[in-house]
Motif scaffolding. Structure first.
Motif, PDB file in Angstrom:
ATOM      1  N   SER A  41       0.945  21.680 -34.715  1.00 46.86           N
ATOM      2  CA  SER A  41      -0.288  22.043 -34.022  1.00 46.86           C
ATOM      3  C   SER A  41      -1.079  20.773 -33.742  1.00 46.86           C
ATOM      4  O   SER A  41      -0.917  19.759 -34.416  1.00 46.86           O
ATOM      5  CB  SER A  41      -1.117  23.026 -34.857  1.00 46.86           C
ATOM      6  OG  SER A  41      -1.516  22.438 -36.071  1.00 46.86           O
ATOM      7  N   CYS A  42      -1.936  20.834 -32.746  1.00 39.26           N
ATOM      8  CA  CYS A  42      -2.756  19.697 -32.349  1.00 39.26           C
ATOM      9  C   CYS A  42      -3.722  19.337 -33.481  1.00 39.26           C
ATOM     10  O   CYS A  42      -4.429  20.209 -33.990  1.00 39.26           O
ATOM     11  CB  CYS A  42      -3.526  20.022 -31.076  1.00 39.26           C
ATOM     12  SG  CYS A  42      -4.630  18.696 -30.530  1.00 39.26           S
ATOM     13  N   ILE A  43      -3.753  18.054 -33.870  1.00 35.75           N
ATOM     14  CA  ILE A  43      -4.641  17.638 -34.954  1.00 35.75           C
ATOM     15  C   ILE A  43      -6.100  17.672 -34.537  1.00 35.75           C
ATOM     16  O   ILE A  43      -6.982  17.632 -35.378  1.00 35.75           O
ATOM     17  CB  ILE A  43      -4.290  16.226 -35.482  1.00 35.75           C
ATOM     18  CG1 ILE A  43      -4.426  15.178 -34.387  1.00 35.75           C
ATOM     19  CG2 ILE A  43      -2.913  16.207 -36.106  1.00 35.75           C
ATOM     20  CD1 ILE A  43      -4.324  13.758 -34.874  1.00 35.75           C
ATOM     21  N   SER A  44      -6.357  17.781 -33.236  1.00 37.67           N
ATOM     22  CA  SER A  44      -7.730  17.794 -32.760  1.00 37.67           C
ATOM     23  C   SER A  44      -8.261  19.211 -32.560  1.00 37.67           C
ATOM     24  O   SER A  44      -9.304  19.561 -33.097  1.00 37.67           O
ATOM     25  CB  SER A  44      -7.832  17.010 -31.457  1.00 37.67           C
ATOM     26  OG  SER A  44      -9.156  16.972 -30.992  1.00 37.67           O
ATOM     27  N   CYS A  45      -7.530  20.050 -31.810  1.00 35.90           N
ATOM     28  CA  CYS A  45      -8.051  21.385 -31.488  1.00 35.90           C
ATOM     29  C   CYS A  45      -7.308  22.520 -32.184  1.00 35.90           C
ATOM     30  O   CYS A  45      -7.763  23.648 -32.194  1.00 35.90           O
ATOM     31  CB  CYS A  45      -8.031  21.609 -29.979  1.00 35.90           C
ATOM     32  SG  CYS A  45      -6.373  21.801 -29.288  1.00 35.90           S
ATOM     33  N   GLY A  46      -6.134  22.221 -32.763  1.00 37.50           N
ATOM     34  CA  GLY A  46      -5.397  23.235 -33.506  1.00 37.50           C
ATOM     35  C   GLY A  46      -4.428  24.074 -32.704  1.00 37.50           C
ATOM     36  O   GLY A  46      -3.764  24.940 -33.260  1.00 37.50           O
ATOM     37  N   THR A  47      -4.316  23.836 -31.390  1.00 37.88           N
ATOM     38  CA  THR A  47      -3.393  24.639 -30.591  1.00 37.88           C
ATOM     39  C   THR A  47      -1.970  24.498 -31.122  1.00 37.88           C
ATOM     40  O   THR A  47      -1.581  23.443 -31.600  1.00 37.88           O
ATOM     41  CB  THR A  47      -3.432  24.257 -29.094  1.00 37.88           C
ATOM     42  OG1 THR A  47      -2.636  25.188 -28.368  1.00 37.88           O
ATOM     43  CG2 THR A  47      -2.893  22.872 -28.826  1.00 37.88           C
ATOM     44  N   GLU A  48      -1.218  25.587 -31.078  1.00 40.75           N
ATOM     45  CA  GLU A  48       0.137  25.594 -31.615  1.00 40.75           C
ATOM     46  C   GLU A  48       1.198  25.723 -30.527  1.00 40.75           C
ATOM     47  O   GLU A  48       2.350  25.948 -30.820  1.00 40.75           O
ATOM     48  CB  GLU A  48       0.281  26.722 -32.637  1.00 40.75           C
ATOM     49  CG  GLU A  48      -0.588  26.517 -33.856  1.00 40.75           C
ATOM     50  CD  GLU A  48      -0.503  27.659 -34.846  1.00 40.75           C
ATOM     51  OE1 GLU A  48       0.178  28.654 -34.556  1.00 40.75           O
ATOM     52  OE2 GLU A  48      -1.122  27.551 -35.904  1.00 40.75           O
TER      53      GLU A  48
END
Length: 79
Positions: free
Chosen positions: A50-57
């Motif tokens: 997942s994105c370390i910035s926004c959490g998108t998977e």
């Protein structure tokens, strides 16, 4: 599920996750956790791709660097 336990930050910046919470969430020694700033708080969850910035998977949009992932949108804002 256990809620409302207070823990103090030690001199190295560490916080111990209570045993009861680790058990309830099935967090084992060696598991990776994703730690995100959310408003004026911190959110932790089991690390997955997942994105370390926004959490998108959405794996289609993730780029990997040194074992961390960032989505294209956050990467554009980062550079």
């Amino acid at each position: 599920m256990v809620k409302g336990i207070i823990r103090h930050v030690d001199d190295l910046g560490r916080v111990v996750i209570p045993k009861e919470m680790r058990r309830d969430l099935r967090i084992k020694e060696g598991d990776a956790l994703n730690i995100l700033v959310e408003g004026n708080g911190i959110r932790m969850r089991r690390a997955e791709k997942s994105c370390i910035s926004c959490g998108t998977e959405s794996e289609d949009h993730l780029r990997e660097h040194d074992g961390m992932y960032m989505c294209g949108e956050c990467l554009k804002n980062f550079t």
